[in-house]
Design an enzyme around this catalytic site. Structure first.
Site, short mmCIF file in Angstrom:
data_model
loop_
_atom_site.label_atom_id
_atom_site.label_comp_id
_atom_site.label_asym_id
_atom_site.label_seq_id
_atom_site.Cartn_x
_atom_site.Cartn_y
_atom_site.Cartn_z
N ARG A 1 0.80 -0.80 0.28
CA ARG A 1 -0.30 -0.24 0.51
C ARG A 1 0.77 1.55 0.46
O ARG A 1 0.78 2.04 -1.10
CB ARG A 1 -1.23 0.02 1.36
CG ARG A 1 -1.59 1.14 1.90
CD ARG A 1 -3.01 1.79 2.37
NE ARG A 1 -3.70 3.10 1.76
CZ ARG A 1 -4.34 2.74 2.78
NH1 ARG A 1 -4.54 2.80 3.78
NH2 ARG A 1 -4.91 4.27 2.52
N PHE A 2 1.37 1.56 1.20
CA PHE A 2 2.73 2.69 0.89
C PHE A 2 3.19 2.67 0.25
O PHE A 2 4.67 1.61 1.31
CB PHE A 2 2.22 3.26 2.65
CG PHE A 2 0.92 3.99 3.21
CD1 PHE A 2 0.52 5.03 2.37
CD2 PHE A 2 0.58 3.16 4.17
CE1 PHE A 2 -1.08 5.26 3.18
CE2 PHE A 2 -0.71 3.45 4.15
CZ PHE A 2 -1.96 4.26 3.75
N PRO B 1 5.96 -6.99 -0.11
CA PRO B 1 5.37 -5.67 0.87
C PRO B 1 6.56 -5.51 2.42
O PRO B 1 5.48 -3.85 2.34
CB PRO B 1 4.16 -6.56 1.86
CG PRO B 1 4.95 -7.75 2.15
CD PRO B 1 6.03 -8.54 1.37
N PHE B 2 7.70 -5.91 2.78
CA PHE B 2 8.23 -4.75 3.83
C PHE B 2 9.76 -4.72 3.00
O PHE B 2 10.68 -5.30 3.36
CB PHE B 2 7.91 -5.66 4.81
CG PHE B 2 6.78 -5.53 5.95
CD1 PHE B 2 6.27 -4.56 5.77
CD2 PHE B 2 6.28 -6.73 5.41
CE1 PHE B 2 5.06 -4.18 6.67
CE2 PHE B 2 5.36 -7.30 6.12
CZ PHE B 2 4.24 -5.82 6.49
N GLU C 1 8.69 -9.99 5.85
CA GLU C 1 7.87 -10.11 6.84
C GLU C 1 7.85 -9.09 7.92
O GLU C 1 8.58 -8.11 7.65
CB GLU C 1 8.71 -11.19 7.70
CG GLU C 1 8.58 -11.24 9.64
CD GLU C 1 8.85 -12.61 10.19
OE1 GLU C 1 8.45 -12.74 11.11
OE2 GLU C 1 9.45 -12.77 9.51
N LYS D 1 6.85 -17.80 9.88
CA LYS D 1 7.41 -19.73 10.83
C LYS D 1 7.34 -20.63 9.40
O LYS D 1 5.86 -21.28 10.28
CB LYS D 1 7.96 -20.10 11.74
CG LYS D 1 9.20 -19.32 12.81
CD LYS D 1 10.36 -20.54 11.81
CE LYS D 1 11.56 -19.52 13.24
NZ LYS D 1 12.24 -19.16 12.28
#
Length: 473
Positions: A59-60, A255-256, A273, A289
């Site tokens: 998203r951001f 996403p990260f 994660e 995990k």
């Protein structure tokens, strides 16, 4: 009384009188990379990358450069520096120094995740400030354990709302960045990234198996329930890291993700994660995990996902880390507020699928996001349980310190919000070489051959990138 660091942040009478940031709209683009290209030559350029448009999770995006102050920690010494002051040396807790640099918490802007503040990395070995550990492993990269900038402006790209804004605290600086981010893009004259030889692990297959046998001895003896163990791959490299990051996000969007250029290293991260998120007093962590590769055959992929979902070993590993993180969050969250709203969910990523759980909580009165970071650092999913003993075993058996790997990359906003990842699936590029790690949780019934293969499943896209850029001429 306002400190000199707070004065540096609120350094001009152009700061809005209501203590709320200035916000300016810019053109929305589905891919934020063109904006980052306009910042590459600026000091401490950073992109917290949601992976959009390559990842459905994102998203951001948050982009910035040229921080008004920086904080770097090596061992017991931290150095903070602003444009107005000479370097300040301190032996205080680095997170206390960071809180001082950020100053009093400012009003939240609900539609924005970040209104300026700290962006950078917290290396795995920063934990040595709070946990006594042995010093057997070599510090191969010799990078700071913490490196963050305090940014008084940022470009926020909201891919859900298809909206881009500049947010900042100084009219003149905002004018400067608006002009730079909308100027014609100069031709790229950077040397392409390339490796000069294949990546080589710091462990042979035999050494890896011997280390796992030693871990199993510790597990049988009751020292630990789980130990995360990793190998590191290194290749000589030259050229500009940006071209490598563009290829990485195209083949392994996450996403990260993050692209961060500090004076000593470029960090290229495609992490799936989340470590810790704080909005207001609400806390979330989402440990991973359990891993299986993805298949292009939908039926085979569904079979792999169901096998992961039902795997007693993977569920047991995941539950151990959930319990560890519940305990970590409980140290700073209100009594009775820690919950597990999602357990053992299978999530699909670019090349693998993971077993993910979600733990939430509410900060206790008087506690802050930095208190939470200190209490939970480093993330339990990349140490094992119990955390201290697992970290001691890691230091004994991994030949080199992890450095940035398995630490955290993210932001702490002026409004007290925090969002950080676990720095896995990460390339660390220092002058002359690039390094990448792959690891996994080891429990008493782990299959050593399967664990060895899993480390490769996780880093295959990164190793493929290094192989594709291998040009020794």
């Amino acid at each position: 009384m306002m400190t000199r660091y707070q004065t540096a942040i609120n350094h001009s009478n152009t700061v809005p009188a209501c203590n709320r940031p200035l916000i300016r709209p810019l053109a929305y683009h589905p891919d934020s990379s063109a904006y980052l290209e306009r910042l590459l030559d600026q000091p401490w350029a950073v992109w917290l990358d949601s992976g959009h448009p390559f990842s459905r999770h994102g998203r951001f995006d948050i982009l910035s450069a040229d921080p008004i102050s920086t904080l770097i920690t090596r061992g017991a010494t931290s150095i903070s520096q602003t444009a107005e002051q000479p370097p300040q040396h301190s032996y205080a807790d680095p997170l206390d120094l960071l809180a001082e640099l950020l100053g009093p918490i400012r009003a939240e802007v609900p539609e924005l995740p970040f209104i300026g503040g700290a962006i950078g990395y917290f290396g795995y070995d920063l934990a040595r400030r709070w946990i006594t550990l042995p010093t057997r492993a070599e510090d191969a990269d010799a990078l700071p354990e913490l490196a963050v900038g305090i940014y008084d402006w940022a470009l926020i790209v909201d891919h859900h709302a298809q909206r881009t804004v500049l947010v900042g605290w100084d009219v003149r600086r905002l004018d400067r960045w608006a002009a730079q981010l909308t100027a014609p893009l100069a031709p790229n004259q950077r040397e392409p990234f390339r490796t000069l030889a294949p990546a080589v692990s710091n462990l042979t297959a035999t050494q890896y198996q011997q280390a796992l046998a030693r871990i199993r001895d510790y597990l049988i003896a009751g020292d630990c329930y789980q130990v995360n163990f990793a190998q590191c791959f290194t290749a000589p490299a030259v050229g500009d890291a940006w071209s490598a990051y563009q290829r990485l996000r195209a083949c392994n969007a996450a996403p990260f993700g993050a692209y961060l250029r500090t004076p000593e290293a470029a960090i290229l991260c495609s992490s799936p994660e989340r470590f810790l998120q704080v909005r207001g007093d609400q806390v979330e962590t989402r440990p991973i995990k359990g891993t299986r590769p993805r298949s292009s055959d939908p039926l085979e992929n569904a079979r792999l996902a169901e096998a992961l979902r039902q795997s007693p070993k993977d569920r047991a590993e995941n539950l151990m880390i959930v319990d560890l993180l519940r305990n970590d969050l409980g140290r700073v969250c209100a009594t009775g507020s820690v919950r597990v709203p999602a357990l053992f969910e299978v999530e699909q990523f670019a090349r693998v699928q993971h077993l993910v759980s979600t733990i939430t909580g509410r900060l206790a009165a008087g506690r802050t996001a930095l208190d939470l970071l200190r209490a939970a650092f480093p993330g339990g999913s990349i140490t094992g349980a119990p955390k201290r003993r697992a970290m001691e075993i890691i230091d004994e058996l991994e030949p080199q310190r992890r450095g940035i790997y398995c630490g955290a990359i993210g932001y702490l906003s002026f409004d007290g919000a925090l969002d950080t990842n676990i720095a896995i699936r990460t390339l660390v590029y220092t002058p002359g070489r690039v390094r990448v790690w792959g690891g996994g949780g080891i429990v008493i019934d782990s299959d050593p051959d399967a664990e060895y293969r899993e480390t490769y499943d996780k880093v295959t896209p990164l190793l493929e990138l290094l192989h594709a850029t291998n040009n020794p001429t």
